[in-house]
Design a protein around this motif. Structure first.
Motif, PDB file in Angstrom:
ATOM      1  N   ASP A 108       0.850  -1.195   0.000  1.00 44.76           N
ATOM      2  CA  ASP A 108       0.000   0.000   0.000  1.00 44.76           C
ATOM      3  C   ASP A 108       0.881   1.238   0.000  1.00 44.76           C
ATOM      4  OD1 ASP A 108      -2.380  -1.519   0.272  1.00 44.76           O
ATOM      5  OD2 ASP A 108      -1.951  -1.727   2.408  1.00 44.76           O
ATOM      6  N   TRP A 109       0.381   2.292  -0.596  1.00 43.87           N
ATOM      7  CA  TRP A 109       1.117   3.557  -0.591  1.00 43.87           C
ATOM      8  C   TRP A 109       0.314   4.563   0.209  1.00 43.87           C
ATOM      9  CZ3 TRP A 109       2.916   6.786  -5.438  1.00 43.87           C
ATOM     10  CH2 TRP A 109       3.829   7.741  -5.016  1.00 43.87           C
ATOM     11  N   SER A 110       0.672   4.702   1.465  1.00 46.16           N
ATOM     12  CA  SER A 110      -0.013   5.626   2.364  1.00 46.16           C
ATOM     13  C   SER A 110       0.558   7.031   2.181  1.00 46.16           C
ATOM     14  CB  SER A 110       0.195   5.171   3.813  1.00 46.16           C
ATOM     15  OG  SER A 110      -0.169   6.187   4.714  1.00 46.16           O
ATOM     16  N   SER A 111      -0.255   8.032   2.450  1.00 45.57           N
ATOM     17  CA  SER A 111       0.235   9.406   2.380  1.00 45.57           C
ATOM     18  C   SER A 111       0.891   9.832   3.692  1.00 45.57           C
ATOM     19  CB  SER A 111      -0.906  10.361   2.032  1.00 45.57           C
ATOM     20  OG  SER A 111      -1.883  10.331   3.054  1.00 45.57           O
ATOM     21  N   TYR A 112       0.949   8.925   4.663  1.00 41.37           N
ATOM     22  CA  TYR A 112       1.564   9.254   5.945  1.00 41.37           C
ATOM     23  C   TYR A 112       3.006   9.724   5.730  1.00 41.37           C
ATOM     24  CZ  TYR A 112       3.731   8.817  10.497  1.00 41.37           C
ATOM     25  OH  TYR A 112       4.428   9.090  11.640  1.00 41.37           O
ATOM     26  N   GLY A 113       3.345  10.858   6.294  1.00 43.14           N
ATOM     27  CA  GLY A 113       4.709  11.376   6.214  1.00 43.14           C
ATOM     28  C   GLY A 113       4.964  12.301   5.035  1.00 43.14           C
ATOM     29  N   ILE A 114       4.117  12.264   4.018  1.00 46.49           N
ATOM     30  CA  ILE A 114       4.317  13.124   2.848  1.00 46.49           C
ATOM     31  C   ILE A 114       4.055  14.576   3.246  1.00 46.49           C
ATOM     32  CG2 ILE A 114       3.431  13.781   0.563  1.00 46.49           C
ATOM     33  CD1 ILE A 114       4.967  11.240   0.300  1.00 46.49           C
ATOM     34  N   ARG A 115       5.011  15.428   2.968  1.00 46.90           N
ATOM     35  CA  ARG A 115       4.850  16.869   3.230  1.00 46.90           C
ATOM     36  C   ARG A 115       4.624  17.550   1.885  1.00 46.90           C
ATOM     37  NH1 ARG A 115       3.600  21.376   5.904  1.00 46.90           N
ATOM     38  NH2 ARG A 115       2.705  21.639   3.882  1.00 46.90           N
ATOM     39  N   PRO A 116       3.362  17.897   1.550  1.00 49.16           N
ATOM     40  CA  PRO A 116       3.123  18.579   0.267  1.00 49.16           C
ATOM     41  C   PRO A 116       3.741  19.977   0.288  1.00 49.16           C
ATOM     42  CG  PRO A 116       1.072  18.350   1.516  1.00 49.16           C
ATOM     43  CD  PRO A 116       2.143  17.693   2.313  1.00 49.16           C
ATOM     44  N   PRO A 117       3.941  20.559  -0.891  1.00 48.32           N
ATOM     45  CA  PRO A 117       4.484  21.920  -0.906  1.00 48.32           C
ATOM     46  C   PRO A 117       3.522  22.883  -0.222  1.00 48.32           C
ATOM     47  CG  PRO A 117       4.278  21.020  -3.149  1.00 48.32           C
ATOM     48  CD  PRO A 117       3.684  20.033  -2.218  1.00 48.32           C
ATOM     49  N   LEU A 118       4.073  23.829   0.518  1.00 45.39           N
ATOM     50  CA  LEU A 118       3.244  24.858   1.137  1.00 45.39           C
ATOM     51  C   LEU A 118       2.702  25.778   0.061  1.00 45.39           C
ATOM     52  CD1 LEU A 118       5.376  25.919   4.230  1.00 45.39           C
ATOM     53  CD2 LEU A 118       3.157  24.784   4.264  1.00 45.39           C
ATOM     54  N   ARG A 119       1.451  26.159   0.198  1.00 47.63           N
ATOM     55  CA  ARG A 119       0.844  27.110  -0.729  1.00 47.63           C
ATOM     56  C   ARG A 119       0.260  28.239   0.116  1.00 47.63           C
ATOM     57  NH1 ARG A 119       1.281  24.529  -5.462  1.00 47.63           N
ATOM     58  NH2 ARG A 119       0.707  22.356  -5.620  1.00 47.63           N
ATOM     59  N   LEU A 120       0.624  29.432  -0.238  1.00 46.51           N
ATOM     60  CA  LEU A 120       0.112  30.595   0.488  1.00 46.51           C
ATOM     61  C   LEU A 120      -0.934  31.284  -0.373  1.00 46.51           C
ATOM     62  CD1 LEU A 120       3.472  32.091   1.784  1.00 46.51           C
ATOM     63  CD2 LEU A 120       1.946  30.517   2.954  1.00 46.51           C
ATOM     64  N   GLY A 121      -1.913  31.844   0.277  1.00 39.46           N
ATOM     65  CA  GLY A 121      -2.893  32.628  -0.475  1.00 39.46           C
ATOM     66  C   GLY A 121      -4.155  31.858  -0.769  1.00 39.46           C
ATOM     67  N   GLU A 122      -4.625  31.991  -1.983  1.00 36.07           N
ATOM     68  CA  GLU A 122      -5.966  31.576  -2.358  1.00 36.07           C
ATOM     69  C   GLU A 122      -6.068  30.121  -2.781  1.00 36.07           C
ATOM     70  OE1 GLU A 122      -8.652  34.050  -3.547  1.00 36.07           O
ATOM     71  OE2 GLU A 122      -7.689  35.764  -2.636  1.00 36.07           O
ATOM     72  N   PHE A 123      -5.177  29.276  -2.321  1.00 37.25           N
ATOM     73  CA  PHE A 123      -5.222  27.869  -2.721  1.00 37.25           C
ATOM     74  C   PHE A 123      -6.073  27.084  -1.735  1.00 37.25           C
ATOM     75  CE2 PHE A 123      -3.692  23.497  -2.430  1.00 37.25           C
ATOM     76  CZ  PHE A 123      -3.805  23.115  -3.749  1.00 37.25           C
ATOM     77  N   ALA A 124      -7.000  26.294  -2.243  1.00 43.54           N
ATOM     78  CA  ALA A 124      -7.816  25.425  -1.389  1.00 43.54           C
ATOM     79  C   ALA A 124      -7.702  24.000  -1.917  1.00 43.54           C
ATOM     80  CB  ALA A 124      -9.272  25.881  -1.404  1.00 43.54           C
ATOM     81  N   MET A 125      -7.507  23.070  -1.001  1.00 39.48           N
ATOM     82  CA  MET A 125      -7.451  21.666  -1.411  1.00 39.48           C
ATOM     83  C   MET A 125      -8.800  21.266  -1.989  1.00 39.48           C
ATOM     84  SD  MET A 125      -4.493  20.352  -0.884  1.00 39.48           S
ATOM     85  CE  MET A 125      -4.698  18.591  -0.820  1.00 39.48           C
ATOM     86  N   PRO A 126      -8.797  20.481  -3.067  1.00 38.98           N
ATOM     87  CA  PRO A 126     -10.083  20.049  -3.627  1.00 38.98           C
ATOM     88  C   PRO A 126     -10.834  19.176  -2.630  1.00 38.98           C
ATOM     89  CG  PRO A 126      -8.204  19.164  -4.892  1.00 38.98           C
ATOM     90  CD  PRO A 126      -7.652  19.986  -3.789  1.00 38.98           C
ATOM     91  N   LYS A 127     -12.135  19.296  -2.654  1.00 39.49           N
ATOM     92  CA  LYS A 127     -12.976  18.456  -1.801  1.00 39.49           C
ATOM     93  C   LYS A 127     -13.039  17.060  -2.409  1.00 39.49           C
ATOM     94  CE  LYS A 127     -14.416  21.857   0.839  1.00 39.49           C
ATOM     95  NZ  LYS A 127     -13.489  22.216   1.855  1.00 39.49           N
ATOM     96  N   TYR A 128     -13.084  16.066  -1.573  1.00 38.57           N
ATOM     97  CA  TYR A 128     -13.199  14.704  -2.084  1.00 38.57           C
ATOM     98  C   TYR A 128     -14.314  13.991  -1.342  1.00 38.57           C
ATOM     99  CZ  TYR A 128     -10.793  13.300   2.176  1.00 38.57           C
ATOM    100  OH  TYR A 128     -10.469  13.090   3.487  1.00 38.57           O
TER     101      TYR A 128
END
Length: 200
Positions: A108-128
C-alpha cells in the motif's frame, strides 16, 4: 512586496531546487535577506522552520521517486542531497516510520509522512468524497506512456486529452458516464522512469 509575497516566491523557487545545494546562506542570498531575518520571516509566515521544511520536502520527493521509479536508493539519496545512504535512511525512517527499502516494497502507498508543498494565499485543497460504486461492466482502452518524474506533471494533461480524443472518436455514442483510471509503475526498461497506464 509584503512578507507573504516574498515567502510565496521563495517557496516556488525552493520547489524547483530541492535537488540542488540549499544552504541557509545561499537561500538567504536568493531571497535578499540575512539568514537570521529570513528564518524569522519564514517561520512567521508559514509556521515552519525553513531547514525542516526543505528536509521534509526532499524526503517527500524521494518517497515519490522510491515508489515510481526503480532507481537505486543511494542514487535517490544523493539526488536529494543526503551525504550517505545511512543518513538518508535515518531521516527517511523518522519521517515515514519505514526504511526506504520497506517503503518501496510496501503493498500500500499511504500518504503518511508526505509533506506537500506549502501554498500561500488563495489555494484550497479540492474536496473529495469516498464512494463505493455498484459492480459495473466497463468497456474501454488502456494506453500507456513512459516519462521521468520531472516530466509527469507536464505530460499528464497532454496524454489524457489525447487518450480521450482517441477513445471518443471511435465510440458509437457517448455514454452518460465516463471513467478515467490511472495506474503508475516503475519502468522495466529505464530505472529513472515510470510507466503510466491510463484507461478510458
Amino acid at each position: 512586496m509584503d512578507q507573504a509575497g516574498i515567502i510565496r516566491d521563495l517557496l516556488t523557487w525552493l520547489e524547483g531546487h530541492l535537488d540542488q545545494p540549499l544552504s541557509l546562506d545561499n537561500v538567504a542570498a536568493k531571497a535578499g535577506y540575512s539568514k537570521w531575518h529570513l528564518q524569522r520571516m519564514f517561520k512567521d509566515v508559514t509556521g515552519h522552520a525553513i531547514g525542516a521544511y526543505i528536509r521534509a520536502r526532499r524526503l517527500s520527493k524521494s518517497a515519490v521517486a522510491l515508489r515510481l521509479t526503480a532507481r537505486p536508493i543511494l542514487d535517490i539519496a544523493l539526488q536529494y542531497r543526503f551525504d550517505s545512504q545511512q543518513t538518508f535512511t535515518r531521516a527517511f525512517k523518522k519521517q515515514f516510520s519505514l526504511t526506504p527499502a520497506l517503503y518501496r516494497r510496501s503493498p500500500d502507498w499511504s500518504s503518511y509522512g508526505i509533506r506537500p508543498p506549502l501554498r500561500l494565499g488563495e489555494f484550497a485543497m479540492p474536496k473529495y468524497e469516498m464512494v463505493t460504486l455498484p459492480e459495473t461492466h466497463l468497456i474501454g482502452t488502456t494506453q500507456s506512456y513512459s516519462c521521468s518524474l520531472e516530466q509527469i506533471s507536464e505530460f499528464r494533461h497532454q496524454m489524457r486529452v489525447q487518450f480521450w480524443r482517441d477513445f471518443l472518436s471511435h465510440a458509437p455514442a457517448i455514454p452518460p458516464l465516463l471513467y478515467g483510471l490511472n495506474e503508475t509503475h516503475p519502468s522495466h526498461e529505464k530505472d529513472d522512469e515510470q510507466e503510466v497506464f491510463y484507461t478510458t
